[in-house]
Design a protein around this motif. Structure first.
Motif, short mmCIF file in Angstrom:
data_model
loop_
_atom_site.label_atom_id
_atom_site.label_comp_id
_atom_site.label_asym_id
_atom_site.label_seq_id
_atom_site.Cartn_x
_atom_site.Cartn_y
_atom_site.Cartn_z
N ARG A 163 13.20 7.22 7.47
CA ARG A 163 13.30 8.40 6.15
C ARG A 163 12.95 7.02 4.70
O ARG A 163 12.46 5.73 5.02
CB ARG A 163 14.28 7.55 5.61
CG ARG A 163 15.48 8.91 6.92
CD ARG A 163 16.83 9.70 6.52
NE ARG A 163 16.72 10.15 4.89
CZ ARG A 163 17.91 10.35 4.51
NH1 ARG A 163 19.05 10.03 5.02
NH2 ARG A 163 17.75 11.20 3.56
N GLY A 164 12.09 7.64 4.11
CA GLY A 164 11.58 7.39 2.49
C GLY A 164 9.62 7.79 2.72
O GLY A 164 9.02 8.24 4.27
N TRP A 165 9.36 7.20 1.24
CA TRP A 165 7.99 7.57 1.41
C TRP A 165 7.12 6.28 0.87
O TRP A 165 6.12 6.97 1.37
CB TRP A 165 8.07 8.58 -0.33
CG TRP A 165 8.56 10.37 0.26
CD1 TRP A 165 9.42 10.48 1.44
CD2 TRP A 165 9.27 10.44 -0.93
NE1 TRP A 165 8.83 12.24 1.05
CE2 TRP A 165 9.17 11.85 0.00
CE3 TRP A 165 8.34 10.33 -2.32
CZ2 TRP A 165 9.18 13.00 -1.28
CZ3 TRP A 165 8.57 11.82 -2.99
CH2 TRP A 165 9.23 13.38 -2.58
N GLU A 212 0.64 -1.05 0.29
CA GLU A 212 -0.48 -0.14 -0.19
C GLU A 212 0.89 1.86 0.08
O GLU A 212 1.68 1.52 0.93
CB GLU A 212 -0.91 0.04 0.81
CG GLU A 212 -1.99 -1.21 1.17
CD GLU A 212 -2.62 -0.74 2.78
OE1 GLU A 212 -2.52 -0.30 3.58
OE2 GLU A 212 -3.43 -2.58 2.51
N PRO A 213 0.56 2.83 -0.55
CA PRO A 213 1.33 3.82 -1.03
C PRO A 213 1.32 4.09 0.88
O PRO A 213 0.42 4.19 1.28
CB PRO A 213 0.30 4.43 -1.44
CG PRO A 213 -0.13 3.48 -2.48
CD PRO A 213 -0.10 2.75 -1.57
N GLY A 214 2.37 4.70 0.97
CA GLY A 214 2.99 5.36 2.36
C GLY A 214 2.81 4.04 3.60
O GLY A 214 3.73 4.58 4.59
N TYR A 215 3.68 2.68 3.21
CA TYR A 215 3.67 2.02 3.68
C TYR A 215 5.35 2.23 4.13
O TYR A 215 5.80 1.67 2.97
CB TYR A 215 3.45 0.18 4.23
CG TYR A 215 3.35 -0.80 4.93
CD1 TYR A 215 2.77 -0.80 5.42
CD2 TYR A 215 4.60 -1.51 4.73
CE1 TYR A 215 3.42 -1.84 6.73
CE2 TYR A 215 4.59 -2.30 5.56
CZ TYR A 215 4.60 -2.11 6.39
OH TYR A 215 4.79 -3.23 7.51
N THR A 216 4.94 2.10 5.44
CA THR A 216 7.33 2.02 5.43
C THR A 216 6.83 1.81 6.64
O THR A 216 6.91 1.92 7.97
CB THR A 216 7.51 3.13 4.92
OG1 THR A 216 8.97 3.47 5.07
CG2 THR A 216 7.37 4.01 6.29
N THR A 217 8.55 0.88 7.44
CA THR A 217 8.98 -0.03 8.88
C THR A 217 10.14 1.29 8.44
O THR A 217 11.03 1.20 9.10
CB THR A 217 9.92 -0.65 9.20
OG1 THR A 217 10.25 -1.42 7.82
CG2 THR A 217 8.05 -1.61 8.52
N LYS A 218 11.03 2.25 7.72
CA LYS A 218 11.96 3.11 7.74
C LYS A 218 11.74 4.29 8.29
O LYS A 218 11.21 5.40 8.31
CB LYS A 218 12.77 3.17 6.35
CG LYS A 218 12.70 2.21 6.36
CD LYS A 218 13.12 1.92 4.10
CE LYS A 218 13.17 0.74 3.82
NZ LYS A 218 13.65 0.72 2.03
#
Length: 176
Positions: free
Chosen positions: A135-137, A127-133
């Protein structure tokens, strides 16, 4: 001379990135291409820019496997998944990429020995916007899914993951 050579490589890389972004949102041109060659190019590109503490392994078929691909976009898919694997390893570990055939399908498995993904998040990672970082989008895997499924009429999904052990992403494409 060495600096100029590296600068030229960087310029070519920036041109390729620009071309990739220009293809998103429009129907890219697909050509019958050897999957092994396209995948190997991206695999070695990422390997050459990674820590020597990461063990990269590649298994390809002894013969060409053809599929209808856009080389630039599909190369981006492989790079994105490998980049996420590198991040999951946090500096050391193992990444394995294997290409195989099954009936009329090309299967590409990309595995890492990283931190893993909870089973409840297998679909969320795309899914757009999913991140565990920090930094990053959170756009990498959503672009991967769009490129594989919408443009190449394939499938991409988390085949297996275990927390603390690693993750395997699978891409399947129709052979041509």
């Amino acid at each position: 001379e060495e600096v100029v050579s590296e600068m030229n490589k960087d310029i070519l890389r920036l041109q390729m990135i620009t071309e990739r972004f220009s293809k998103i949102g429009s129907q890219p041109e697909l050509k019958n291409q050897d999957v092994n060659i396209i995948v190997q190019r991206s695999f070695y590109y990422m390997k050459d820019r990674s820590s020597s503490k990461i063990n990269f392994m590649l298994e390809v078929t002894e013969h060409p496997i053809f599929s209808s691909l856009n080389a630039q976009l599909f190369g981006w898919v492989i790079e994105n998944i490998i980049r996420n694997a590198i991040d999951a390893l946090q500096g050391k570990g193992e990444i394995k990429l294997a290409i195989k055939e099954h009936n009329k399908t090309v299967i590409i498995d990309i595995s890492d020995s990283g931190k893993g993904i909870k089973s409840t998040q297998f679909n969320s990672v795309f899914e757009p916007g999913y991140t565990t970082k920090h930094r990053g989008w959170g756009l990498g895997l959503s672009l991967v899914k769009r490129i594989v499924e919408d443009y190449h009429r394939g499938q991409v999904y988390v085949l297996h993951s275990e927390l603390g052990t690693g993750t395997t992403f699978r891409i399947s494409l129709l052979k041509s």
